[in-house]
Write a protein that holds these residues in place. Structure first.
Motif, PDB file in Angstrom:
ATOM      1  N   MET A  76       0.846  -1.176   0.000  1.00  0.00           N
ATOM      2  CA  MET A  76       0.000   0.000   0.000  1.00  0.00           C
ATOM      3  C   MET A  76       0.880   1.223   0.000  1.00  0.00           C
ATOM      4  SD  MET A  76      -3.152   1.201   2.045  1.00  0.00           S
ATOM      5  CE  MET A  76      -3.982   1.561   0.590  1.00  0.00           C
ATOM      6  N   GLU A  77       0.499   2.216  -0.758  1.00  0.00           N
ATOM      7  CA  GLU A  77       1.244   3.448  -0.768  1.00  0.00           C
ATOM      8  C   GLU A  77       1.147   4.111   0.590  1.00  0.00           C
ATOM      9  OE1 GLU A  77       0.366   6.141  -3.907  1.00  0.00           O
ATOM     10  OE2 GLU A  77       0.077   4.530  -5.329  1.00  0.00           O
ATOM     11  N   SER A  78       2.210   4.803   0.947  1.00  0.00           N
ATOM     12  CA  SER A  78       2.158   5.493   2.230  1.00  0.00           C
ATOM     13  C   SER A  78       1.276   6.721   2.103  1.00  0.00           C
ATOM     14  CB  SER A  78       3.567   5.883   2.674  1.00  0.00           C
ATOM     15  OG  SER A  78       4.106   6.809   1.755  1.00  0.00           O
ATOM     16  N   SER A  79       0.776   7.156   3.217  1.00  0.00           N
ATOM     17  CA  SER A  79      -0.101   8.314   3.214  1.00  0.00           C
ATOM     18  C   SER A  79       0.718   9.570   2.964  1.00  0.00           C
ATOM     19  CB  SER A  79      -0.830   8.403   4.545  1.00  0.00           C
ATOM     20  OG  SER A  79       0.093   8.406   5.587  1.00  0.00           O
ATOM     21  N   PRO A  80       0.111  10.588   2.367  1.00  0.00           N
ATOM     22  CA  PRO A  80       0.828  11.838   2.126  1.00  0.00           C
ATOM     23  C   PRO A  80       1.281  12.455   3.436  1.00  0.00           C
ATOM     24  CG  PRO A  80      -1.269  11.805   0.960  1.00  0.00           C
ATOM     25  CD  PRO A  80      -1.243  10.617   1.858  1.00  0.00           C
ATOM     26  N   ASP A  81       2.431  13.089   3.390  1.00  0.00           N
ATOM     27  CA  ASP A  81       2.935  13.746   4.596  1.00  0.00           C
ATOM     28  C   ASP A  81       2.115  14.992   4.875  1.00  0.00           C
ATOM     29  OD1 ASP A  81       4.956  11.930   5.034  1.00  0.00           O
ATOM     30  OD2 ASP A  81       6.365  13.019   3.761  1.00  0.00           O
ATOM     31  N   ILE A  82       1.792  15.173   6.135  1.00  0.00           N
ATOM     32  CA  ILE A  82       1.043  16.343   6.575  1.00  0.00           C
ATOM     33  C   ILE A  82       2.039  17.279   7.248  1.00  0.00           C
ATOM     34  CG2 ILE A  82      -0.819  17.183   8.043  1.00  0.00           C
ATOM     35  CD1 ILE A  82      -1.713  15.351   5.750  1.00  0.00           C
ATOM     36  N   PRO A  83       2.190  18.498   6.741  1.00  0.00           N
ATOM     37  CA  PRO A  83       3.142  19.411   7.362  1.00  0.00           C
ATOM     38  C   PRO A  83       2.727  19.744   8.794  1.00  0.00           C
ATOM     39  CG  PRO A  83       1.820  20.562   5.731  1.00  0.00           C
ATOM     40  CD  PRO A  83       1.457  19.107   5.650  1.00  0.00           C
ATOM     41  N   PRO A  84       3.702  19.870   9.685  1.00  0.00           N
ATOM     42  CA  PRO A  84       3.349  20.167  11.071  1.00  0.00           C
ATOM     43  C   PRO A  84       2.693  21.536  11.209  1.00  0.00           C
ATOM     44  CG  PRO A  84       5.738  20.193  10.751  1.00  0.00           C
ATOM     45  CD  PRO A  84       5.128  19.771   9.455  1.00  0.00           C
ATOM     46  N   VAL A 104      -9.853   3.584   8.777  1.00  0.00           N
ATOM     47  CA  VAL A 104      -8.853   4.595   9.125  1.00  0.00           C
ATOM     48  C   VAL A 104      -8.474   5.391   7.876  1.00  0.00           C
ATOM     49  CG1 VAL A 104      -6.503   4.958   9.969  1.00  0.00           C
ATOM     50  CG2 VAL A 104      -7.977   3.306  11.095  1.00  0.00           C
ATOM     51  N   GLY A 105      -8.354   4.700   6.759  1.00  0.00           N
ATOM     52  CA  GLY A 105      -8.057   5.376   5.507  1.00  0.00           C
ATOM     53  C   GLY A 105      -9.151   6.339   5.089  1.00  0.00           C
ATOM     54  N   LEU A 106     -10.397   5.966   5.339  1.00  0.00           N
ATOM     55  CA  LEU A 106     -11.513   6.863   5.025  1.00  0.00           C
ATOM     56  C   LEU A 106     -11.458   8.130   5.875  1.00  0.00           C
ATOM     57  CD1 LEU A 106     -14.424   4.295   4.639  1.00  0.00           C
ATOM     58  CD2 LEU A 106     -13.259   5.571   2.821  1.00  0.00           C
ATOM     59  N   VAL A 107     -11.109   7.979   7.146  1.00  0.00           N
ATOM     60  CA  VAL A 107     -10.972   9.160   8.015  1.00  0.00           C
ATOM     61  C   VAL A 107      -9.852  10.049   7.483  1.00  0.00           C
ATOM     62  CG1 VAL A 107     -10.308   9.945  10.331  1.00  0.00           C
ATOM     63  CG2 VAL A 107     -11.938   8.070  10.068  1.00  0.00           C
ATOM     64  N   PHE A 108      -8.739   9.414   7.085  1.00  0.00           N
ATOM     65  CA  PHE A 108      -7.613  10.180   6.554  1.00  0.00           C
ATOM     66  C   PHE A 108      -8.013  10.923   5.276  1.00  0.00           C
ATOM     67  CE2 PHE A 108      -3.814  10.578   3.892  1.00  0.00           C
ATOM     68  CZ  PHE A 108      -3.032  11.347   4.728  1.00  0.00           C
ATOM     69  N   ALA A 109      -8.678  10.228   4.356  1.00  0.00           N
ATOM     70  CA  ALA A 109      -9.098  10.851   3.101  1.00  0.00           C
ATOM     71  C   ALA A 109     -10.067  12.009   3.357  1.00  0.00           C
ATOM     72  CB  ALA A 109      -9.734   9.810   2.180  1.00  0.00           C
ATOM     73  N   LYS A 110     -10.985  11.823   4.279  1.00  0.00           N
ATOM     74  CA  LYS A 110     -11.942  12.891   4.617  1.00  0.00           C
ATOM     75  C   LYS A 110     -11.210  14.085   5.236  1.00  0.00           C
ATOM     76  CE  LYS A 110     -16.014  14.712   5.614  1.00  0.00           C
ATOM     77  NZ  LYS A 110     -16.782  15.432   4.654  1.00  0.00           N
ATOM     78  N   ARG A 144      -8.538  12.076  -3.237  1.00  0.00           N
ATOM     79  CA  ARG A 144      -8.996  11.136  -4.278  1.00  0.00           C
ATOM     80  C   ARG A 144      -7.945  10.071  -4.559  1.00  0.00           C
ATOM     81  NH1 ARG A 144     -10.419  15.930  -7.123  1.00  0.00           N
ATOM     82  NH2 ARG A 144     -12.609  16.382  -6.808  1.00  0.00           N
ATOM     83  N   ASP A 145      -6.694  10.517  -4.690  1.00  0.00           N
ATOM     84  CA  ASP A 145      -5.605   9.579  -4.989  1.00  0.00           C
ATOM     85  C   ASP A 145      -5.433   8.566  -3.869  1.00  0.00           C
ATOM     86  OD1 ASP A 145      -5.181  10.945  -7.344  1.00  0.00           O
ATOM     87  OD2 ASP A 145      -3.399  12.016  -6.624  1.00  0.00           O
ATOM     88  N   PHE A 146      -5.458   9.042  -2.639  1.00  0.00           N
ATOM     89  CA  PHE A 146      -5.288   8.126  -1.513  1.00  0.00           C
ATOM     90  C   PHE A 146      -6.447   7.146  -1.441  1.00  0.00           C
ATOM     91  CE2 PHE A 146      -5.952   6.806   2.843  1.00  0.00           C
ATOM     92  CZ  PHE A 146      -4.725   6.219   3.111  1.00  0.00           C
ATOM     93  N   LEU A 147      -7.651   7.639  -1.607  1.00  0.00           N
ATOM     94  CA  LEU A 147      -8.831   6.779  -1.558  1.00  0.00           C
ATOM     95  C   LEU A 147      -8.799   5.736  -2.677  1.00  0.00           C
ATOM     96  CD1 LEU A 147     -11.372   6.288   0.058  1.00  0.00           C
ATOM     97  CD2 LEU A 147     -12.545   7.942  -1.389  1.00  0.00           C
ATOM     98  N   ALA A 148      -8.412   6.149  -3.864  1.00  0.00           N
ATOM     99  CA  ALA A 148      -8.323   5.209  -4.983  1.00  0.00           C
ATOM    100  C   ALA A 148      -7.289   4.121  -4.694  1.00  0.00           C
ATOM    101  CB  ALA A 148      -7.969   5.957  -6.267  1.00  0.00           C
ATOM    102  N   SER A 149      -6.125   4.510  -4.164  1.00  0.00           N
ATOM    103  CA  SER A 149      -5.099   3.501  -3.857  1.00  0.00           C
ATOM    104  C   SER A 149      -5.536   2.599  -2.715  1.00  0.00           C
ATOM    105  CB  SER A 149      -3.766   4.167  -3.533  1.00  0.00           C
ATOM    106  OG  SER A 149      -3.805   4.835  -2.300  1.00  0.00           O
ATOM    107  N   LEU A 150      -6.244   3.150  -1.749  1.00  0.00           N
ATOM    108  CA  LEU A 150      -6.732   2.362  -0.624  1.00  0.00           C
ATOM    109  C   LEU A 150      -7.717   1.300  -1.115  1.00  0.00           C
ATOM    110  CD1 LEU A 150      -7.029   1.984   2.507  1.00  0.00           C
ATOM    111  CD2 LEU A 150      -8.925   3.603   2.350  1.00  0.00           C
TER     112      LEU A 150
END
Length: 134
Positions: free
Chosen positions: A1-9, A104-110, A122-128
């Motif tokens: 699975m692709e890693s989730s996008p980095d969220i800047p602090p 958990v992925g749905l929460v992240f995508a939302k 969209r990209d994360f949800l599609a890969s998930l």
């Protein structure tokens, strides 16, 4: 699975912004379970702000607990803190396996969507969903 996008602090809405010299919060597992139950009740009663307060405390005592991270991610999202939700969901997603990865992925995508990062969501949800079908 692709890693989730980095969220800047963002120090304004992260747990890392808490003062470093604060005393460590020690809770027993029984106290953790009680606070988690009360937090779940607050979420069911549509009071995510109250749930966030409790879950942030529990997270300080149990930072590696994936259940705490999952619940905190959802509470932060429902309370209107998408950056904090994405950060908590990222931690939870890395520790989740099997059937828990999708919620958990749905929460992240939302959370990404709520931040206006529609293409990343969209990209994360599609890969998930693609990885889940395999």
């Amino acid at each position: 699975m692709e890693s989730s996008p980095d969220i800047p602090p963002n120090p304004e809405d992260s747990l890392e912004s808490l003062e470093p010299d604060r005393a460590f919060l020690a809770l027993t597992t029984r106290q953790r379970d009680w606070l988690m139950t009360v937090a779940y009740l607050h979420l069911e009663q549509h009071k995510p702000d109250r749930a966030c307060v409790l879950l942030r405390l529990v997270y300080r005592a149990f930072p590696e607990d994936s259940e705490v991270q999952r619940c905190l991610a959802l509470a932060e999202l429902l309370a209107g803190f998408p950056v904090a939700a994405a950060r908590a969901a990222t931690r939870a997603f890395k520790q989740s396996d099997g059937p828990l990865r999708v919620p958990v992925g749905l929460v992240f995508a939302k959370a990404l969507w709520e931040q206006g990062k529609h293409e990343a969501a969209r990209d994360f949800l599609a890969s998930l969903l693609t990885d889940e079908r395999r």
